[in-house]
Design a protein around this motif. Structure first.
Motif, short mmCIF file in Angstrom:
data_model
loop_
_atom_site.label_atom_id
_atom_site.label_comp_id
_atom_site.label_asym_id
_atom_site.label_seq_id
_atom_site.Cartn_x
_atom_site.Cartn_y
_atom_site.Cartn_z
N GLN A 214 10.20 8.34 -6.74
CA GLN A 214 10.39 6.91 -6.43
C GLN A 214 9.60 6.53 -5.19
O GLN A 214 8.97 5.47 -5.15
N ARG A 215 9.59 7.39 -4.18
CA ARG A 215 8.85 7.12 -2.94
C ARG A 215 7.35 7.03 -3.24
O ARG A 215 6.65 6.13 -2.75
N GLU A 216 6.82 7.96 -4.05
CA GLU A 216 5.41 7.94 -4.38
C GLU A 216 5.04 6.69 -5.17
O GLU A 216 3.97 6.11 -4.98
N PHE A 217 5.94 6.27 -6.07
CA PHE A 217 5.69 5.07 -6.84
C PHE A 217 5.61 3.85 -5.93
O PHE A 217 4.71 3.02 -6.06
N GLU B 70 4.88 3.78 -2.73
CA GLU B 70 3.66 3.86 -1.92
C GLU B 70 2.45 3.43 -2.73
O GLU B 70 1.57 2.74 -2.22
N GLY B 71 2.40 3.83 -4.00
CA GLY B 71 1.29 3.43 -4.86
C GLY B 71 1.26 1.94 -5.09
O GLY B 71 0.19 1.32 -5.06
N VAL B 72 2.42 1.34 -5.29
CA VAL B 72 2.49 -0.11 -5.48
C VAL B 72 2.07 -0.82 -4.21
O VAL B 72 1.30 -1.79 -4.25
N ASN B 73 2.53 -0.34 -3.05
CA ASN B 73 2.17 -0.97 -1.78
C ASN B 73 0.68 -0.83 -1.50
O ASN B 73 0.04 -1.77 -1.02
#
Length: 64
Positions: free
Chosen positions: A37-40, A42-45
């Motif tokens: 969830q954290r990686e997702f 960060e990718g969206v941001n």
């Protein structure tokens, strides 16, 4: 069609997950879900920042 999950349904789901994965593997499973969830996020941001940065640089090049 939306599925409404109330407290009884969530409790049953938690018990099923506990039986399937066992108590020892649940912390590891939760940790990996949190990391995904954290990686997702960060990718969206990062994508939002890149989109915002490219649109502002495009407008600057059009003005020049």
């Amino acid at each position: 069609m939306a599925i409404a999950l109330g407290p009884p349904e969530l409790l049953i789901l938690l018990i099923i997950v506990l039986v399937l994965f066992g108590g020892a593997k649940l912390p590891k499973l939760a940790r990996s879900l949190g990391q995904a969830q954290r990686e997702f996020r960060e990718g969206v941001n990062d994508e939002d920042k890149e989109a915002g940065g490219s649109s502002s640089s495009d407008s600057k090049s059009k003005d020049a």
